[in-house]
Design a protein around this motif. Sequence first.
Motif, mmCIF file in Angstrom:
data_model
loop_
_atom_site.group_PDB
_atom_site.id
_atom_site.type_symbol
_atom_site.label_atom_id
_atom_site.label_comp_id
_atom_site.label_asym_id
_atom_site.label_seq_id
_atom_site.Cartn_x
_atom_site.Cartn_y
_atom_site.Cartn_z
ATOM 1 N N LEU A 34 7.643 2.085 -5.347
ATOM 2 C CA LEU A 34 9.516 1.787 -3.690
ATOM 3 C C LEU A 34 10.456 1.907 -4.845
ATOM 4 C CD1 LEU A 34 7.679 -1.194 -2.269
ATOM 5 C CD2 LEU A 34 7.768 0.770 -1.054
ATOM 6 N N VAL A 59 2.409 6.312 -1.770
ATOM 7 C CA VAL A 59 3.867 5.825 -1.411
ATOM 8 C C VAL A 59 4.429 7.488 -0.907
ATOM 9 C CG1 VAL A 59 5.490 5.435 -1.923
ATOM 10 C CG2 VAL A 59 3.490 3.488 -2.483
ATOM 11 N N PHE A 189 10.647 1.346 7.012
ATOM 12 C CA PHE A 189 9.063 1.121 6.202
ATOM 13 C C PHE A 189 8.933 1.221 7.299
ATOM 14 C CE2 PHE A 189 12.670 -0.275 3.261
ATOM 15 C CZ PHE A 189 12.139 0.116 2.362
#
Length: 590
Positions: A34, A59, A189
């Motif tokens: 992240l 991710v 997110f």
Amino acid sequence: MADGRIRRLDGTLANQIAAGEVIERPASILKELLENSLDAGATRIRIQLEGGGMDLLSVEDDGIGIPPEDLSLALERHATSKVATWEDLQAIHTMGFRGEALPAIASVSRLELLSRARGQNQAARLQVTGGVATPAEAAARAPGTTVRVADLFFNVPARRKFLRGPGAELSRNQKVLRQIALAHFPVTFQLVQNGRTLTQFPAATDADDRAARVAAVLGEGFLANALHIEQEDRGYALHGWLGLPTYNRARGDEQYFFVNGRPIRDAVIGHALRAAYADVLFQDRHPLYVLYLTLPPERVDVNVHPAKAEVRFRDGRELHDFLFHTLRRVIAEAGGAHPQVTVPVRSLPPRAATATSLPLSCATRQVSTGAVNEHAGAYGEHPMAPAALGAGGEPAGPAEWVPDYPLGQAVAQIHARFILAQNSTGMILVDQHAAHERILYEKMKNTSHQSDKQTFIIPEYVHVTAMQMARFAERQNDLHQAGLEVSVAGPGTLALHAAPQALPAAVYGQMLADLLAEDLPWSVGNGDAVLADMACRAAIKTSRPLNLEEMNDLLRQLEGTPRFGQCNHGRPTVVQFSLADLDRLFLRGR
């Protein structure tokens, strides 16, 4: 078996050693990935998990991407685009900078790196298994980067045994996401577990959206019981949400503190926050807060630990003082906002019993001066200002209603313990002992300095046992910090020369003996704890009747006292019931 010769470590082995510092579990990987996405300027980040991240952790972002020629370099140790010189390292502006995370992750998993740089026509894919990479190949993808981490610790089974079950690992991943989401409001997110969306944080671009994200993480109750603060001094800027002392938890797991956008753990900051709440928080309870500290990057060193969760400040004492005094002042100013109570209304059967009406003559019961003196506290007959008396020595009646008083006018006393008052918004209950305890504590603290003390022309002599004398020798410094000037006058005798102005000398003398007679809970080096103990002992007791003048005098003193919403132990002193609360209690309007 080592033969004592010095040799270079194999690259894969070196990365696995580094992974022991950086990669503990899936949540550690998620944090590193992240941070890379955020440093790449991502505005949308999607996280996919399987098996709590142990089987798969992916991710995907829309950041600037990685050029094909740099793809293999990104998996080499100490290769980074974020620092190039020593000067860069002294003023770090990015979340990551060490160049260790990706190679460490690749050494203990099956990793796939797929990226397309902005301005490029094609993406490239690179796959690594246990640190061994295959040649990059062309692939299709929108600009941005996807990192897929599968079969974590497949080649280090001893490490995998230390992982918890999928549910526990998922919970840790969610905690990391909450921290990152609170630090980066403009970013969207999404968290998906086994194909099902668990968490969605839309981009928060204004104050209402940011508050909504905070509420999504800590609950609506937090925002209703928190202060939004913005303070700046000496190059430090502090803003965020500070929970009221009355809104607390048994665990400190809802405390978020960010330094230049980075979630951190730090002893200096932790101590300053605990000290700021010390006078108003109930024992063994923890406050809730979301706070952001901004300072010049050169004043903080984030290159302390590979995990980057610890920092070192150039001037820790100055920062501690800024945080402590700022937060303590904010909490004190908020002390006048007494806690509100929402009255729950249970569903009643159709033929509920009807309450018996009481005669109005029973609403108040005034107490004679003799009764007040008879039930006075152990440390003096008049710990409060004497009540005003009417003709014939009887207590004066209630004063004319003044709606502007925040705590209103006293109406009655309940069980010689609580004061019932009404103000312009409804009904108020006050714990008389807790309220007087806060008043005395603040008075003592404000007059504990040398210039504000009362000095006794004739010392107050206190006779003590050998055990009390020994405790005095141990705790003399704490008593001095609390404003008590005490010396040894002879065998078994102490002389009290000065004390805060809040109480008479005889009261302090008796309290000094009692303080030294017990194995005290206050710690060495804490004069405020001594003051808090003395205030608790000197405050009016829960069994003491008060007349209306005494009750109103207590309310007026309480209104002018900092942090009056809680006593010294963190218990509430005042509870407000609005008229709407009372209407709901009696089912009015139904």
